[in-house]
Design an enzyme around this catalytic site. Structure first.
Site, PDB file in Angstrom:
ATOM      1  N   HIS A 191      -1.440 -65.002 -10.435  1.00  0.00           N
ATOM      2  CA  HIS A 191      -2.248 -66.197 -10.660  1.00  0.00           C
ATOM      3  C   HIS A 191      -2.222 -67.110  -9.433  1.00  0.00           C
ATOM      4  O   HIS A 191      -1.386 -66.964  -8.546  1.00  0.00           O
ATOM      5  CB  HIS A 191      -1.736 -66.962 -11.877  1.00  0.00           C
ATOM      6  CG  HIS A 191      -2.026 -66.267 -13.168  1.00  0.00           C
ATOM      7  ND1 HIS A 191      -1.832 -66.847 -14.402  1.00  0.00           N
ATOM      8  CD2 HIS A 191      -2.507 -65.022 -13.428  1.00  0.00           C
ATOM      9  CE1 HIS A 191      -2.171 -66.004 -15.355  1.00  0.00           C
ATOM     10  NE2 HIS A 191      -2.582 -64.890 -14.786  1.00  0.00           N
ATOM     11  N   ASN A 248      17.534 -67.131   4.177  1.00  0.00           N
ATOM     12  CA  ASN A 248      16.290 -66.402   4.439  1.00  0.00           C
ATOM     13  C   ASN A 248      15.058 -67.278   4.230  1.00  0.00           C
ATOM     14  O   ASN A 248      14.284 -67.500   5.147  1.00  0.00           O
ATOM     15  CB  ASN A 248      16.188 -65.172   3.540  1.00  0.00           C
ATOM     16  CG  ASN A 248      16.435 -63.876   4.279  1.00  0.00           C
ATOM     17  OD1 ASN A 248      16.774 -63.879   5.448  1.00  0.00           O
ATOM     18  ND2 ASN A 248      16.278 -62.762   3.599  1.00  0.00           N
ATOM     19  N   ASP A 249      14.878 -67.761   3.000  1.00  0.00           N
ATOM     20  CA  ASP A 249      13.633 -68.468   2.695  1.00  0.00           C
ATOM     21  C   ASP A 249      13.701 -69.210   1.371  1.00  0.00           C
ATOM     22  O   ASP A 249      14.588 -69.001   0.548  1.00  0.00           O
ATOM     23  CB  ASP A 249      12.448 -67.490   2.668  1.00  0.00           C
ATOM     24  CG  ASP A 249      12.689 -66.267   1.777  1.00  0.00           C
ATOM     25  OD1 ASP A 249      13.326 -66.407   0.724  1.00  0.00           O
ATOM     26  OD2 ASP A 249      12.240 -65.167   2.145  1.00  0.00           O
ATOM     27  N   ASP A 300      22.026 -56.963   2.914  1.00  0.00           N
ATOM     28  CA  ASP A 300      21.646 -58.303   3.350  1.00  0.00           C
ATOM     29  C   ASP A 300      21.819 -59.331   2.241  1.00  0.00           C
ATOM     30  O   ASP A 300      22.150 -60.494   2.502  1.00  0.00           O
ATOM     31  CB  ASP A 300      20.195 -58.301   3.828  1.00  0.00           C
ATOM     32  CG  ASP A 300      20.043 -57.668   5.207  1.00  0.00           C
ATOM     33  OD1 ASP A 300      21.077 -57.369   5.847  1.00  0.00           O
ATOM     34  OD2 ASP A 300      18.896 -57.461   5.645  1.00  0.00           O
ATOM     35  N   ASN A 307      -1.350 -67.606  -4.266  1.00  0.00           N
ATOM     36  CA  ASN A 307      -0.314 -67.074  -5.166  1.00  0.00           C
ATOM     37  C   ASN A 307       1.040 -67.703  -4.886  1.00  0.00           C
ATOM     38  O   ASN A 307       1.946 -67.643  -5.717  1.00  0.00           O
ATOM     39  CB  ASN A 307      -0.189 -65.561  -5.015  1.00  0.00           C
ATOM     40  CG  ASN A 307      -1.381 -64.794  -5.538  1.00  0.00           C
ATOM     41  OD1 ASN A 307      -1.669 -63.692  -5.095  1.00  0.00           O
ATOM     42  ND2 ASN A 307      -2.111 -65.358  -6.497  1.00  0.00           N
TER      43      ASN A 307
END
Length: 284
Positions: A149, A138-139, A64, A168
Site C-alpha cells: 500500500h 543500518n537504517d 550481520d 510504499n
C-alpha cells in the site's frame, strides 16, 4: 583489556561451541569473559535484557544481524565489537571464522584497524511529545502496512521541504546500511566510514523521486500525513514501532559512533566484489 562479552547467535550452527573455544582462549590471555546466547528472532518480540556496561570489548558470533544488535548497545558506550562471520552475506561481520584467533590476537596487541561508523537516530513525536526513540547501525525504515500500500509522507531537511512523497515507504540509512535494504531499493553504495545519511524512497508513485545523500549536521524530518494504510517504523530490521497519522519523525546522526574491529576498507570492497558479483571488466 580485562573483560569481554561473547554474543553467540544460537540460530547459527556451532556458534556455542566456537564461543566456548574463544572463552578458553581469552582466559589464557587473562581476560574475564561471559557468554550470551542470542536468538535473532527474540529481538523482534521482546526487549533482550543485556547490560553492555563494564565490558572492554564484545565478540559477536553470527551474521550481520548479530553485529547490528551488539553495536546498538555498544556504540553509546564506546565499546568496540569484534565481528566473526558465521552468516552468509557478512558485509559488517568481517572476520572469517577460520581466522578469528589471528585477528583477535592482533587486536589484543593493539595491532589491528578499528573502523568508526556513524549511526542513525530516530525520535518519534506524537502531539508534540516523544513517544519512541531508537538508534540504528543500518537504517530506519518508515513503511506502509501492508507493504504494497501507499503512504503519504512529507519530508524536510533542515526545514527545507523536499516535497510530499506518495510511496510504499522511505529508508533512511547509514553508510554502513547503504549496502542493505537501501541498495536493494536502488540507493547508492556509500563508503562506510563517511558520516552521512541516505534517504531512499521505496516504490514511489513518482518517477522523479530519487535517493538523496545528506551530511552529518542536518536533520531529516518526516511527517506521516493522512493515509488509508497503517504505517510502522523499523530499526535495523529488528525493532518495530507502530506509527499513527500526524506522527513526526526526526532523524539525525548521533554524536557517538560504532567501532568495528578488523573491519578494513579492503575487506569492504572485497565483499562488494564477491557478494555483489562485481567483475569490473568487459564481462560486467
Amino acid at each position: 583489556m580485562k573483560k569481554c562479552l561473547i554474543i553467540a547467535n544460537s540460530f547459527k550452527e556451532n556458534a556455542g561451541l566456537l564461543g566456548n573455544e574463544i572463552s578458553v582462549f581469552l582466559k589464557k590471555e587473562n581476560i574475564e569473559n561471559s557468554l550470551f546466547l542470542y536468538d535473532g528472532k527474540e529481538v523482534r518480540s521482546k526487549i533482550l535484557d543485556i547490560d553492555f556496561s563494564g565490558y572492554d570489548f564484545v565478540v559477536t558470533l553470527g551474521g550481520d544481524g548479530t553485529v547490528l544488535f551488539a553495536c546498538r548497545g555498544c556504540a553509546p558506550l564506546g565499546i568496540p565489537v569484534f565481528p566473526i562471520n558465521l552468516g552468509e552475506f557478512g558485509f559488517i561481520a568481517a572476520v572469517p571464522k577460520d581466522n578469528w584467533k589471528k585477528e583477535l590476537e592482533l587486536f589484543l596487541r593493539e595491532k589491528c584497524y578499528i573502523s568508526s561508523r556513524s549511526l542513525v537516530q530516530c525520535e518519534v513525536l506524537r502531539n508534540g511529545k516523544t513517544v519512541f526513540r531508537c538508534c540504528g547501525m543500518n537504517d530506519c525504515v518508515i513503511s506502509s502496512c501492508p507493504s504494497s500500500h501507499l503512504v503519504n509522507l512529507n519530508v524536510a531537511y533542515n526545514h527545507a521541504l523536499l516535497g510530499p512523497f506518495k510511496t510504499n515507504g522511505i529508508i533512511v540509512s547509514t553508510p554502513t546500511g547503504s549496502t542493505a535494504y537501501s541498495a536493494a531499493a536502488g540507493g547508492p553504495i556509500v563508503e562506510p566510514e563517511l558520516s552521512a545519511l541516505v534517504l531512499t524512497p521505496v516504490s514511489s508513485f513518482s518517477l522523479s523521486a530519487r535517493p538523496l545523500v545528506f551530511g552529518e549536521k542536518g536533520e531529516i524530518v518526516i511527517t506521516l500525513m493522512s493515509s488509508r494504510s497503517d504505517a510502522s517504523l523499523t530499526c535495523d530490521g529488528q525493532i518495530d514501532f507502530e506509527l499513527k497519522e500526524g506522527d513526526v519523525l526526526i532523524l539525525k546522526i548521533p554524536e557517538f559512533r560504532a567501532r568495528l574491529i578488523c573491519s578494513t576498507q579492503e575487506k569492504f570492497f572485497s565483499a562488494l566484489q564477491s557478494k555483489l558479483n562485481w567483475s569490473g571488466g568487459p564481462r560486467a
